[in-house]
Design a protein around this motif. Structure first.
Motif, PDB file in Angstrom:
ATOM      1  N   THR A   1      74.187  15.401 127.963  1.00 28.18           N
ATOM      2  CA  THR A   1      74.089  15.586 126.557  1.00 28.18           C
ATOM      3  C   THR A   1      72.634  15.246 126.025  1.00 28.18           C
ATOM      4  N   VAL A   2      72.144  14.078 126.300  1.00 26.48           N
ATOM      5  CA  VAL A   2      71.116  13.469 125.656  1.00 26.48           C
ATOM      6  C   VAL A   2      69.859  14.565 126.356  1.00 26.48           C
ATOM      7  N   ALA A   3      69.953  14.731 127.783  1.00 27.01           N
ATOM      8  CA  ALA A   3      68.898  15.692 128.214  1.00 27.01           C
ATOM      9  C   ALA A   3      68.814  17.263 127.722  1.00 27.01           C
ATOM     10  N   GLN A   4      70.040  17.540 127.327  1.00 28.16           N
ATOM     11  CA  GLN A   4      70.128  18.848 126.613  1.00 28.16           C
ATOM     12  C   GLN A   4      69.518  18.553 125.200  1.00 28.16           C
ATOM     13  N   GLU A   5      69.809  17.830 124.455  1.00 25.76           N
ATOM     14  CA  GLU A   5      69.191  17.356 123.227  1.00 25.76           C
ATOM     15  C   GLU A   5      67.726  17.492 123.196  1.00 25.76           C
ATOM     16  N   TRP A   6      67.145  16.725 124.243  1.00 22.49           N
ATOM     17  CA  TRP A   6      65.821  16.616 124.446  1.00 22.49           C
ATOM     18  C   TRP A   6      64.949  18.012 124.930  1.00 22.49           C
ATOM     19  N   ARG A   7      65.762  18.844 125.514  1.00 15.75           N
ATOM     20  CA  ARG A   7      65.358  20.255 126.023  1.00 15.75           C
ATOM     21  C   ARG A   7      65.214  21.149 124.537  1.00 15.75           C
ATOM     22  N   ASP A   8      66.452  20.966 123.596  1.00 12.94           N
ATOM     23  CA  ASP A   8      66.677  21.721 122.584  1.00 12.94           C
ATOM     24  C   ASP A   8      65.282  21.332 121.708  1.00 12.94           C
ATOM     25  N   LEU A   9      65.117  19.730 121.432  1.00 15.22           N
ATOM     26  CA  LEU A   9      64.123  19.299 120.646  1.00 15.22           C
ATOM     27  C   LEU A   9      62.705  20.021 121.215  1.00 15.22           C
ATOM     28  N   ALA A  10      62.343  19.669 122.399  1.00 11.18           N
ATOM     29  CA  ALA A  10      61.052  20.276 122.972  1.00 11.18           C
ATOM     30  C   ALA A  10      60.893  21.782 122.820  1.00 11.18           C
ATOM     31  N   ALA A  11      61.971  22.497 122.791  1.00  9.05           N
ATOM     32  CA  ALA A  11      61.788  23.940 122.677  1.00  9.05           C
ATOM     33  C   ALA A  11      61.509  24.378 121.159  1.00  9.05           C
ATOM     34  N   ALA A  12      62.713  23.685 120.118  1.00  9.15           N
ATOM     35  CA  ALA A  12      62.350  23.775 118.838  1.00  9.15           C
ATOM     36  C   ALA A  12      61.073  23.334 118.205  1.00  9.15           C
TER      37      ALA A  12
ATOM     38  N   ASP B   1      52.230  15.000 130.906  1.00  7.96           N
ATOM     39  CA  ASP B   1      51.759  16.267 129.909  1.00  7.96           C
ATOM     40  C   ASP B   1      52.306  17.407 130.337  1.00  7.96           C
ATOM     41  N   GLY B   2      53.044  17.557 131.288  1.00  4.60           N
ATOM     42  CA  GLY B   2      54.009  18.778 131.832  1.00  4.60           C
ATOM     43  C   GLY B   2      55.436  18.940 130.942  1.00  4.60           C
ATOM     44  N   PRO B   3      56.103  20.006 131.355  1.00  2.00           N
ATOM     45  CA  PRO B   3      57.280  20.343 130.551  1.00  2.00           C
ATOM     46  C   PRO B   3      58.593  19.413 131.191  1.00  2.00           C
ATOM     47  N   LEU B   4      59.678  19.135 130.406  1.00  2.81           N
ATOM     48  CA  LEU B   4      60.834  18.363 130.904  1.00  2.81           C
ATOM     49  C   LEU B   4      61.471  18.882 132.396  1.00  2.81           C
ATOM     50  N   PRO B   5      61.854  18.147 133.158  1.00  3.89           N
ATOM     51  CA  PRO B   5      62.392  18.537 134.392  1.00  3.89           C
ATOM     52  C   PRO B   5      63.550  19.640 134.250  1.00  3.89           C
ATOM     53  N   ALA B   6      63.472  20.731 135.022  1.00  2.00           N
ATOM     54  CA  ALA B   6      64.517  21.529 135.186  1.00  2.00           C
ATOM     55  C   ALA B   6      65.824  21.119 135.738  1.00  2.00           C
ATOM     56  N   ILE B   7      65.655  20.273 136.560  1.00  2.00           N
ATOM     57  CA  ILE B   7      67.002  19.464 137.122  1.00  2.00           C
ATOM     58  C   ILE B   7      67.772  18.737 136.046  1.00  2.00           C
ATOM     59  N   ASP B   8      68.937  18.747 136.386  1.00  2.00           N
ATOM     60  CA  ASP B   8      69.806  17.741 135.534  1.00  2.00           C
ATOM     61  C   ASP B   8      69.929  16.325 136.058  1.00  2.00           C
ATOM     62  N   PRO B   9      70.282  15.651 134.898  1.00  2.00           N
ATOM     63  CA  PRO B   9      70.207  14.195 135.404  1.00  2.00           C
ATOM     64  C   PRO B   9      71.186  13.914 136.421  1.00  2.00           C
ATOM     65  N   ASP B  10      70.913  12.898 137.215  1.00  2.00           N
ATOM     66  CA  ASP B  10      71.898  12.388 138.156  1.00  2.00           C
ATOM     67  C   ASP B  10      72.883  11.420 137.706  1.00  2.00           C
ATOM     68  N   VAL B  11      74.102  11.782 137.540  1.00  2.00           N
ATOM     69  CA  VAL B  11      74.858  10.897 136.522  1.00  2.00           C
ATOM     70  C   VAL B  11      75.605   9.667 137.501  1.00  2.00           C
ATOM     71  N   ASP B  12      75.504   9.672 138.689  1.00  2.00           N
ATOM     72  CA  ASP B  12      76.126   8.822 139.684  1.00  2.00           C
ATOM     73  C   ASP B  12      75.091   7.875 139.763  1.00  2.00           C
ATOM     74  N   ASN B  13      73.775   8.080 139.906  1.00  2.00           N
ATOM     75  CA  ASN B  13      72.643   7.193 140.430  1.00  2.00           C
ATOM     76  C   ASN B  13      72.247   6.119 139.062  1.00  2.00           C
TER      77      ASN B  13
END
Length: 279
Positions: free
Chosen positions: A167-178, A139-151
């Motif tokens: 790209t997906v993470a940024q889209e989700w951040r944009d959606l949450a903000a909008a 119930d809190g905000p999305l993580p501020a850290i970026d995805p770990d693309v190697d793990n």
């Protein structure tokens, strides 16, 4: 490979795993060729369906997105030497019915919150972020850290493998903000929802019809949120509305799935059933 003798196929397959030689004893299906339904929204998946499938199962969240997808895969089918109607577009769709549109909207919120609980929301997020996020509050905000693309060991499901996670993470951040600062759980609910039809039976019937008549799809694969019995209310209330509009048959005229989908008996060259490759 398959070797034909009088119309019956002998199987001859040799590989490092199997050696199979024999004749399949099951009689040919009454519909000739089984209905092939492919699922995949990637460019490769669309092209594969356009070349080989009878129908493509897809997910798109809006009427406009459906129209774009429809035009794209139908055009690909033509480029593969097929008719547009040889490939049906059948998106998966959910529905929530109510006595009124407002009642259905309230029920839809309850349904999605029941489907995406806190643990489920975090699991979805881990598919994108590639990290252990069990310590985060759903119930809190999305993580501020970026995805770990190697793990890749933490990821589960298809989301991580379909698109660039950053790209997906940024889209989700944009959606949450909008949407006014959505929580993790709220964002997952918004981002993972299928095409959903919500309202009274008459409203849902009209919207389903709009999608089909507007070339956003050829029909739907309905996904009820409750089983068993989740389709009962739809059959009892929406189906009569569609039949009254002249948009849905009142009886089946064919004897096979292929016939009732309006597909040709078989439009495939003989080589499709005789050519196989050995591994």
């Amino acid at each position: 490979m398959f070797v034909r003798d009088g119309g019956i196929a002998d199987v001859h397959h040799s590989s490092s795993q199997f050696d199979v030689h024999g004749r399949f004893s099951v009689p040919r299906s009454p519909q000739g060729h089984p209905v092939l339904i492919q699922a995949g929204d990637s460019a490769e998946g669309r092209d594969f369906a356009a070349a080989t499938a009878d129908a493509i199962f897809t997910l798109h969240g809006s009427y406009d997105a459906g129209r774009d997808f429809y035009a794209d895969v139908k055009g690909r089918a033509v480029r593969h030497g097929r008719r547009p109607e040889d490939l049906l577009v059948l998106p998966g769709a959910t529905f929530v019915l109510g006595d009124t549109d407002a009642d259905a909207a309230d029920r839809a919120v309850e349904v999605r919150r029941a489907q995406v609980g806190p643990q489920t929301a975090i699991a979805f997020l881990e598919q994108i972020w590639g990290r252990d996020l069990s310590g985060y509050d759903a119930d809190g905000p999305l993580p501020a850290i970026d995805p770990d693309v190697d793990n890749v060991s933490i990821t589960r499901g298809r989301v991580r493998h379909a698109r660039d996670p950053r790209t997906v993470a940024q889209e989700w951040r944009d959606l949450a903000a909008a949407k006014g600062g959505l929580s993790i759980r709220e964002t997952v609910i918004e981002a993972t929802s299928r095409t959903s039809f919500i309202g009274s039976a008459r409203t849902v019937a009209a919207e389903l019809d709009r999608y089909v008549q507007g070339d956003a799809c050829d029909g739907f694969i309905l996904i009820p949120h409750l089983t068993p019995g989740g389709l009962d209310a739809f059959a009892d209330t929406v189906v009569p509305e569609l039949q009254d509009r002249g948009s849905l048959r009142t009886e089946y005229t064919g004897t096979t799935l292929r016939e009732n989908l309006g597909l040709r008996p078989t439009a495939r060259p003989a080589t499709d059933t005789t050519r196989r490759t050995s591994a």
